[in-house]
Scaffold this active site. Structure first.
Site, PDB file in Angstrom:
ATOM      1  N   LYS A  86       0.801  -1.223   0.000  1.00 26.19           N
ATOM      2  CA  LYS A  86       0.000   0.000   0.000  1.00 26.19           C
ATOM      3  C   LYS A  86       0.840   1.283   0.000  1.00 26.19           C
ATOM      4  O   LYS A  86       0.422   2.290  -0.558  1.00 26.19           O
ATOM      5  CB  LYS A  86      -0.925   0.004   1.217  1.00 26.19           C
ATOM      6  CG  LYS A  86      -2.136  -0.892   1.074  1.00 26.19           C
ATOM      7  CD  LYS A  86      -2.969  -0.835   2.324  1.00 26.19           C
ATOM      8  CE  LYS A  86      -4.398  -1.182   2.023  1.00 26.19           C
ATOM      9  NZ  LYS A  86      -5.299  -0.951   3.134  1.00 26.19           N
ATOM     10  N   ASP A 109      -9.894   3.769   2.022  1.00 25.45           N
ATOM     11  CA  ASP A 109     -10.113   3.165   3.348  1.00 25.45           C
ATOM     12  C   ASP A 109     -10.859   4.120   4.295  1.00 25.45           C
ATOM     13  O   ASP A 109     -11.738   3.698   5.047  1.00 25.45           O
ATOM     14  CB  ASP A 109      -8.778   2.762   3.991  1.00 25.45           C
ATOM     15  CG  ASP A 109      -8.254   1.447   3.437  1.00 25.45           C
ATOM     16  OD1 ASP A 109      -9.040   0.672   2.869  1.00 25.45           O
ATOM     17  OD2 ASP A 109      -7.037   1.193   3.584  1.00 25.45           O
TER      18      ASP A 109
HETATM   19  N1  LIG Z   1     -11.742  -3.328   7.182  1.00 24.88           N
HETATM   20  C1  LIG Z   1     -10.939  -2.908   6.228  1.00 24.88           C
HETATM   21  O1  LIG Z   1     -11.368  -2.607   5.099  1.00 24.88           O
HETATM   22  C2  LIG Z   1      -9.463  -2.724   6.521  1.00 24.88           C
HETATM   23  C3  LIG Z   1      -8.712  -1.813   5.752  1.00 24.88           C
HETATM   24  C4  LIG Z   1      -7.372  -1.642   6.064  1.00 24.88           C
HETATM   25  C5  LIG Z   1      -6.783  -2.398   7.084  1.00 24.88           C
HETATM   26  N2  LIG Z   1      -7.529  -3.293   7.796  1.00 24.88           N
HETATM   27  C6  LIG Z   1      -6.928  -4.083   8.905  1.00 24.88           C
HETATM   28  O2  LIG Z   1      -6.523  -3.140   9.885  1.00 24.88           O
HETATM   29  C7  LIG Z   1      -5.377  -3.620  10.592  1.00 24.88           C
HETATM   30  C8  LIG Z   1      -4.331  -2.513  10.613  1.00 24.88           C
HETATM   31  O3  LIG Z   1      -3.909  -2.249   9.296  1.00 24.88           O
HETATM   32  P1  LIG Z   1      -2.778  -1.151   8.989  1.00 24.88           P
HETATM   33  O4  LIG Z   1      -2.518  -1.201   7.538  1.00 24.88           O
HETATM   34  O5  LIG Z   1      -3.148   0.142   9.624  1.00 24.88           O
HETATM   35  O6  LIG Z   1      -1.534  -1.827   9.784  1.00 24.88           O
HETATM   36  P2  LIG Z   1      -0.113  -1.204  10.142  1.00 24.88           P
HETATM   37  O7  LIG Z   1       0.186  -0.040   9.271  1.00 24.88           O
HETATM   38  O8  LIG Z   1       0.821  -2.362  10.187  1.00 24.88           O
HETATM   39  O9  LIG Z   1      -0.326  -0.670  11.657  1.00 24.88           O
HETATM   40  C9  LIG Z   1      -0.554  -1.576  12.705  1.00 24.88           C
HETATM   41  C10 LIG Z   1      -0.735  -0.812  14.025  1.00 24.88           C
HETATM   42  O10 LIG Z   1      -0.989  -1.800  15.033  1.00 24.88           O
HETATM   43  C11 LIG Z   1      -0.166  -1.514  16.154  1.00 24.88           C
HETATM   44  N3  LIG Z   1       0.099  -2.761  16.878  1.00 24.88           N
HETATM   45  C12 LIG Z   1       0.453  -3.951  16.360  1.00 24.88           C
HETATM   46  N4  LIG Z   1       0.601  -4.875  17.359  1.00 24.88           N
HETATM   47  C13 LIG Z   1       0.344  -4.212  18.520  1.00 24.88           C
HETATM   48  C14 LIG Z   1       0.317  -4.603  19.887  1.00 24.88           C
HETATM   49  N5  LIG Z   1       0.629  -5.868  20.246  1.00 24.88           N
HETATM   50  N6  LIG Z   1      -0.013  -3.692  20.824  1.00 24.88           N
HETATM   51  C15 LIG Z   1      -0.328  -2.427  20.458  1.00 24.88           C
HETATM   52  N7  LIG Z   1      -0.319  -1.978  19.176  1.00 24.88           N
HETATM   53  C16 LIG Z   1       0.010  -2.868  18.214  1.00 24.88           C
HETATM   54  C17 LIG Z   1       1.093  -0.899  15.560  1.00 24.88           C
HETATM   55  O11 LIG Z   1       1.753  -0.175  16.597  1.00 24.88           O
HETATM   56  P3  LIG Z   1       3.292   0.311  16.446  1.00 24.88           P
HETATM   57  O12 LIG Z   1       3.245   1.545  15.608  1.00 24.88           O
HETATM   58  O13 LIG Z   1       3.710   0.550  17.838  1.00 24.88           O
HETATM   59  O14 LIG Z   1       4.025  -0.836  15.779  1.00 24.88           O
HETATM   60  C18 LIG Z   1       0.489  -0.013  14.464  1.00 24.88           C
HETATM   61  O15 LIG Z   1       0.054   1.212  15.005  1.00 24.88           O
HETATM   62  C19 LIG Z   1      -4.907  -4.883   9.851  1.00 24.88           C
HETATM   63  O16 LIG Z   1      -5.273  -6.014  10.626  1.00 24.88           O
HETATM   64  C20 LIG Z   1      -5.652  -4.806   8.523  1.00 24.88           C
HETATM   65  O17 LIG Z   1      -5.935  -6.097   8.015  1.00 24.88           O
HETATM   66  C21 LIG Z   1      -8.862  -3.460   7.547  1.00 24.88           C
END
Ligand SMILES: NC(=O)c1ccc[n+]([C@@H]2O[C@H](COP(=O)([O-])OP(=O)(O)OC[C@H]3O[C@@H](n4cnc5c(N)ncnc54)[C@H](OP(=O)(O)O)[C@@H]3O)[C@@H](O)[C@H]2O)c1
Length: 279
Positions: free
Chosen positions: A65, A101
């Site tokens: 992305k 999104d």
């Molecule tokens: N429904 C939909 O259409 C849709 C669309 C997009 C994404 N999603 C889902 O949304 C989720 C996030 O996506 P993203 O692209 O934003 O991911 P990302 O960029 O990898 O960000 C993940 C976030 O989660 C935090 N995190 C991970 N493990 C953690 C823990 N154990 N404790 C506290 N914080 C934690 C990270 O914190 P740090 O910064 O501290 O590492 C970061 O802020 C994914 O599971 C994805 O599949 C869904």
């Protein structure tokens, strides 16, 4: 035959083909939408040769992305501001890209909580990754007064606040007590408890009693975070509706008609996630 696809690495988990092929059938459009596994070292070649592949565009998912932005001729203002894209389309043979999104998140809130007003309200967003940036951008566009942004890694929350300005207040995940009493929309965008075993410890007892609680994750449909919110009496909005609503704009850009998100479509995808799902 109009052709589009979703690219990622890996890609076999993607439910986007189920959604788009449902709409193609429903609207009687002669088109196709499939999964394409594109490894990082093939991304540039793929995105710069969409017409050669016979494609009118594609969705972009993990892990591309952010890096995909480099290989797109024109980024719209959402893509530029969030530094991330999920939808690529062609105009006069050139690639354009956007991120849907944030729009998908907001439209899902309105779908499930009709009458909710973003304007003048306060949100708390947990997590500072790609989906967090897209949602913050959209909430501000829709007039949200203030957004508290809580993240495990403080520097990432500070960097996002730096982009969006004073309406976004960064804070550590351990500090939710301070912002919860004035929060009327709480959003989890972290993958805690989904991609790993860590469960978020959220002080729901401090949250404004009229708050709505949403998660962007949708496997399982009711995530551990939403389960905790429900146990404390809050109405919840699942992430599956966001997945459906974020797909609408891409479909209309490629296939020329704006599809509808319906309960039937929601049930179909929910049953793909959990075969025992009952609406
Ligand atoms: N429904 C939909 O259409 C849709 C669309 C997009 C994404 N999603 C889902 O949304 C989720 C996030 O996506 P993203 O692209 O934003 O991911 P990302 O960029 O990898 O960000 C993940 C976030 O989660 C935090 N995190 C991970 N493990 C953690 C823990 N154990 N404790 C506290 N914080 C934690 C990270 O914190 P740090 O910064 O501290 O590492 C970061 O802020 C994914 O599971 C994805 O599949 C869904």
């Amino acid at each position: 035959m109009i052709k589009a696809c979703v690219i990622g690495y890996p890609i076999k988990h993607s439910r986007s083909p189920l959604i788009h092929n449902h709409w193609l059938r429903e609207l009687g459009i002669h088109g196709s939408y499939e999964r394409r596994e594109v490894p990082p070292n093939a991304l540039e070649d793929f995105l710069t040769h969409l017409p050669v592949e016979g494609l009118v565009g594609c969705n972009v998912t993990l892990p591309h992305k952010e890096t995909a932005c480099r290989y797109i001729a024109h980024l719209d203002d959402r893509a530029r501001l969030t530094g991330s894209i999920n939808t690529v389309y062609l105009r006069q043979g050139e690639t354009w890209a956007t991120s849907t999104d944030g729009e998908g998140f907001a439209e899902n809130i309105l779908w499930r909580m009709p009458g909710y007003r973003f304007g003048g309200n306060t949100a708390t967003v947990l997590g500072a990754g790609g989906s967090s940036r897209a949602i913050i951008d959209e909430l501000l566009r829709r007039g949200m007064r203030q957004i508290f942004l809580a993240n495990r890694t403080m520097e990432k929350a500070e960097a996002i606040a730096g982009v969006f300005g004073r309406d976004v207040v960064p804070l550590p995940l351990s500090d939710l007590d301070t912002c919860f009493p004035e929060t009327n929309l709480l959003v989890n965008t972290t993958s805690a408890g989904i991609a790993n075993d860590a469960r978020l410890h959220v002080p729901f007892a401090r949250l404004h009693k009229g708050a709505i609680v949403a998660d962007v994750n949708y496997v399982p449909l009711i995530t551990p975070f939403l389960c905790d919110a429900q146990a404390c009496g809050y109405p919840v909005v699942t992430g599956l509706g966001m997945l459906l609503h974020q797909a609408v704009t891409g479909f209309s850009l490629w296939f020329g008609q704006r599809p509808k998100v319906t309960e039937d479509l929601h049930t179909m995808i929910a049953r793909d996630i959990n075969p025992g799902y009952q609406p």
